[in-house]
Design a protein around this motif. Structure first.
Motif, PDB file in Angstrom:
ATOM      1  N   GLU A   1       0.825  -1.204   0.000  1.00 34.16           N
ATOM      2  CA  GLU A   1       0.000   0.000   0.000  1.00 34.16           C
ATOM      3  C   GLU A   1       0.863   1.258   0.000  1.00 34.16           C
ATOM      4  OE1 GLU A   1      -3.510   2.281   0.050  1.00 34.16           O
ATOM      5  OE2 GLU A   1      -3.136   0.183  -0.427  1.00 34.16           O
ATOM      6  N   SER A   2       1.966   1.239   0.725  1.00 36.54           N
ATOM      7  CA  SER A   2       2.860   2.404   0.771  1.00 36.54           C
ATOM      8  C   SER A   2       3.466   2.694  -0.589  1.00 36.54           C
ATOM      9  CB  SER A   2       3.973   2.177   1.798  1.00 36.54           C
ATOM     10  OG  SER A   2       3.439   2.097   3.105  1.00 36.54           O
ATOM     11  N   ALA A   3       3.813   1.628  -1.325  1.00 34.01           N
ATOM     12  CA  ALA A   3       4.374   1.821  -2.666  1.00 34.01           C
ATOM     13  C   ALA A   3       3.343   2.482  -3.577  1.00 34.01           C
ATOM     14  CB  ALA A   3       4.812   0.479  -3.246  1.00 34.01           C
ATOM     15  N   LEU A   4       2.079   2.059  -3.488  1.00 36.29           N
ATOM     16  CA  LEU A   4       1.017   2.670  -4.292  1.00 36.29           C
ATOM     17  C   LEU A   4       0.813   4.128  -3.895  1.00 36.29           C
ATOM     18  CD1 LEU A   4      -1.866   0.041  -4.653  1.00 36.29           C
ATOM     19  CD2 LEU A   4      -0.184   0.730  -6.349  1.00 36.29           C
ATOM     20  N   LYS A   5       0.789   4.409  -2.600  1.00 36.11           N
ATOM     21  CA  LYS A   5       0.588   5.782  -2.135  1.00 36.11           C
ATOM     22  C   LYS A   5       1.708   6.692  -2.621  1.00 36.11           C
ATOM     23  CE  LYS A   5      -2.200   5.199   2.054  1.00 36.11           C
ATOM     24  NZ  LYS A   5      -2.267   5.465   3.509  1.00 36.11           N
ATOM     25  N   ARG A   6       2.927   6.185  -2.607  1.00 35.54           N
ATOM     26  CA  ARG A   6       4.065   6.995  -3.054  1.00 35.54           C
ATOM     27  C   ARG A   6       3.907   7.362  -4.528  1.00 35.54           C
ATOM     28  NH1 ARG A   6       7.546   3.521  -1.933  1.00 35.54           N
ATOM     29  NH2 ARG A   6       7.688   4.101   0.253  1.00 35.54           N
ATOM     30  N   MET A   7       3.500   6.386  -5.344  1.00 37.67           N
ATOM     31  CA  MET A   7       3.323   6.656  -6.775  1.00 37.67           C
ATOM     32  C   MET A   7       2.096   7.530  -7.030  1.00 37.67           C
ATOM     33  SD  MET A   7       4.541   3.211  -8.805  1.00 37.67           S
ATOM     34  CE  MET A   7       3.488   2.043  -7.939  1.00 37.67           C
ATOM     35  N   ASP A   8       1.012   7.301  -6.274  1.00 38.92           N
ATOM     36  CA  ASP A   8      -0.168   8.172  -6.384  1.00 38.92           C
ATOM     37  C   ASP A   8       0.212   9.631  -6.127  1.00 38.92           C
ATOM     38  OD1 ASP A   8      -2.411   6.652  -7.130  1.00 38.92           O
ATOM     39  OD2 ASP A   8      -2.752   5.934  -5.092  1.00 38.92           O
ATOM     40  N   SER A   9       0.983   9.831  -5.059  1.00 37.42           N
ATOM     41  CA  SER A   9       1.401  11.177  -4.682  1.00 37.42           C
ATOM     42  C   SER A   9       2.309  11.785  -5.742  1.00 37.42           C
ATOM     43  CB  SER A   9       2.116  11.141  -3.331  1.00 37.42           C
ATOM     44  OG  SER A   9       2.503  12.427  -2.908  1.00 37.42           O
ATOM     45  N   ASP A  10       3.190  10.973  -6.308  1.00 35.64           N
ATOM     46  CA  ASP A  10       4.081  11.470  -7.365  1.00 35.64           C
ATOM     47  C   ASP A  10       3.297  11.874  -8.609  1.00 35.64           C
ATOM     48  OD1 ASP A  10       6.326  11.140  -5.850  1.00 35.64           O
ATOM     49  OD2 ASP A  10       6.968   9.262  -6.780  1.00 35.64           O
ATOM     50  N   LEU A  11       2.239  11.112  -8.921  1.00 30.98           N
ATOM     51  CA  LEU A  11       1.441  11.414 -10.104  1.00 30.98           C
ATOM     52  C   LEU A  11       0.620  12.682  -9.898  1.00 30.98           C
ATOM     53  CD1 LEU A  11       0.549  10.564 -12.945  1.00 30.98           C
ATOM     54  CD2 LEU A  11      -1.287   9.230 -11.866  1.00 30.98           C
TER      55      LEU A  11
END
Length: 394
Positions: free
Chosen positions: A189-199
């Motif tokens: 979930e943290s990996a997804l959140k990091r990429m969501d935030s980057d996008l």
């Protein structure tokens, strides 16, 4: 037969997209963004005397045993003491939580004798906050020393209305199945959140550690089951961003066992379904196209269609095998059998206090999806407010 095949492939594609496809699409989109606009530079903090004042807010219900530990953790952070205000909201606490807090002269206690749940406590507490920024954590989570500075750094971007810290789950003892399963899920979930935030923006902030611009807070219905998610996503719907940072993190012990973890999961899934209904306007692609894409892909599918599609694949696949739909359906059916046998094996090992990581992953994945259905039942039958029964920690 054609209709069966169409339904089968729709269900399979939804399941694969939810847990694998979206992560891959997100990875590619972030790389393209960085190629076109460059990797964002790390923002610098102002000097200590120019740092904003921050309220560190803790909502607690009967947490007498953790007060001193939590207070020491707050004091250990490296944010200037004169800029840090500490507030505990202890609505409904009937133990010695308030007595122990009174030993600390710098703590503001916000108390009401009635227990109405965390959402009501947040509404009560934040109405008393006077600082520009509010950092919130659960009573039983411990933050890293640099957490507050890292959160304030994220707020240097004026578009950021909320900051989501990272949740890290630790085990008291090696081999604790519930803790390790929860930890595995949160790493994904943290990996997804990091990429969501980057996008563009993370899709929600967890209550273990998050922060907001205080003026953006809107009181929430006391029946909210996922107060942190609703609070943060409302800000996104109004044009603000949720920034995610792994440099500010909160650590907590995982659930004591999978029975306790199931309590958490079904309440979270119930809260997810409730939140999706309340925030359904965010699925409108004509209002905020990128947000709608992220919200549906990361949150909506996982709490609604995907578990249903996963269960539907079993009878659809069996039917297609029986009517000789093609060799591909025989192969997929064998893979499904292997998956569920592995999950059953993981369950049997867990019952005997053992764990094999190759069997544990399918078991925990199935466990999570089953609890979505339990969450549906919880939401349908839950008539109370936002008060939850706390899950026992390891």
């Amino acid at each position: 037969m054609t209709t069966l095949k169409i339904l089968f492939w729709i269900c399979l594609c939804i399941c694969v997209y939810t847990y694998v496809g979206y992560a891959l699409v997100l990875f590619v989109m972030v790389r393209i963004k960085h190629w076109l606009k460059g990797v964002p530079q790390r923002m610098e903090l102002p000097s200590d005397n120019l740092l904003p004042e921050v309220t560190f807010l803790v909502c607690a219900y009967n947490e007498q045993d953790i007060v001193d530990w939590k207070m020491q953790n707050i004091y250990d952070t490296d944010y200037p003491a004169r800029k840090l205000h500490i507030m505990w909201v202890t609505d409904g606490s009937s133990d010695d939580t308030n007595v122990r807090l009174k030993k600390y002269d710098d703590v503001e206690i916000v108390y009401s004798p009635e227990r109405r749940g965390k959402t009501a406590a947040l509404n009560h507490g934040i109405s008393q906050v006077k600082t520009e920024l509010t950092v919130m954590t659960d009573a039983n989570t411990m933050v890293n020393r640099e957490a507050i500075r890292e959160i304030v750094r994220c707020f240097q971007d004026p578009q950021v209305g909320c900051v989501a810290g990272e949740k890290r789950v630790v085990s008291r003892h090696e081999g604790e199945v519930a803790s390790e399963g929860e930890g595995l899920y949160w790493r994904y979930e943290s990996a997804l959140k990091r990429m969501d935030s980057d996008l563009y923006s993370a899709m929600g902030a967890a209550g273990e550690l998050n922060a907001i611009r205080t003026k953006l807070y809107q009181p929430m219905p006391e029946t909210a089951l996922l107060d942190d998610f609703v609070m943060s996503m409302r800000m996104v719907s109004e044009g603000h961003k949720i920034a995610y940072t792994s440099e500010a993190y909160a650590m907590e012990y995982g659930s004591a066992n999978l029975e306790e973890e199931s309590k958490r999961k079904r309440r979270i899934c119930a809260g997810g379904l409730q939140s999706i209904w309340w925030l359904r306007g965010m699925m409108n692609p004509f209002k905020q196209p990128l947000v709608a894409f992220q919200f549906v892909s990361h949150r909506v599918l996982r709490w609604t269609l995907t578990p249903i599609c996963m269960m539907a694949l079993i009878p659809l696949n069996v039917w297609l095998v029986l009517i000789k739909g093609g060799i591909i359906y025989n192969v997929i059916w064998m893979l499904q059998i292997l998956f569920y046998l592995a999950a059953w094996g993981g369950y049997m090992l867990e019952q005997h206090g053992k764990k094999n990581k190759w069997l544990f992953v399918p078991y925990y994945f199935l466990f999570m999806n089953i609890n979505v259905f339990r969450g549906m039942h919880y939401l349908r039958t839950h008539q109370g407010g936002g008060a939850w029964e706390k899950a026992k920690r390891g």
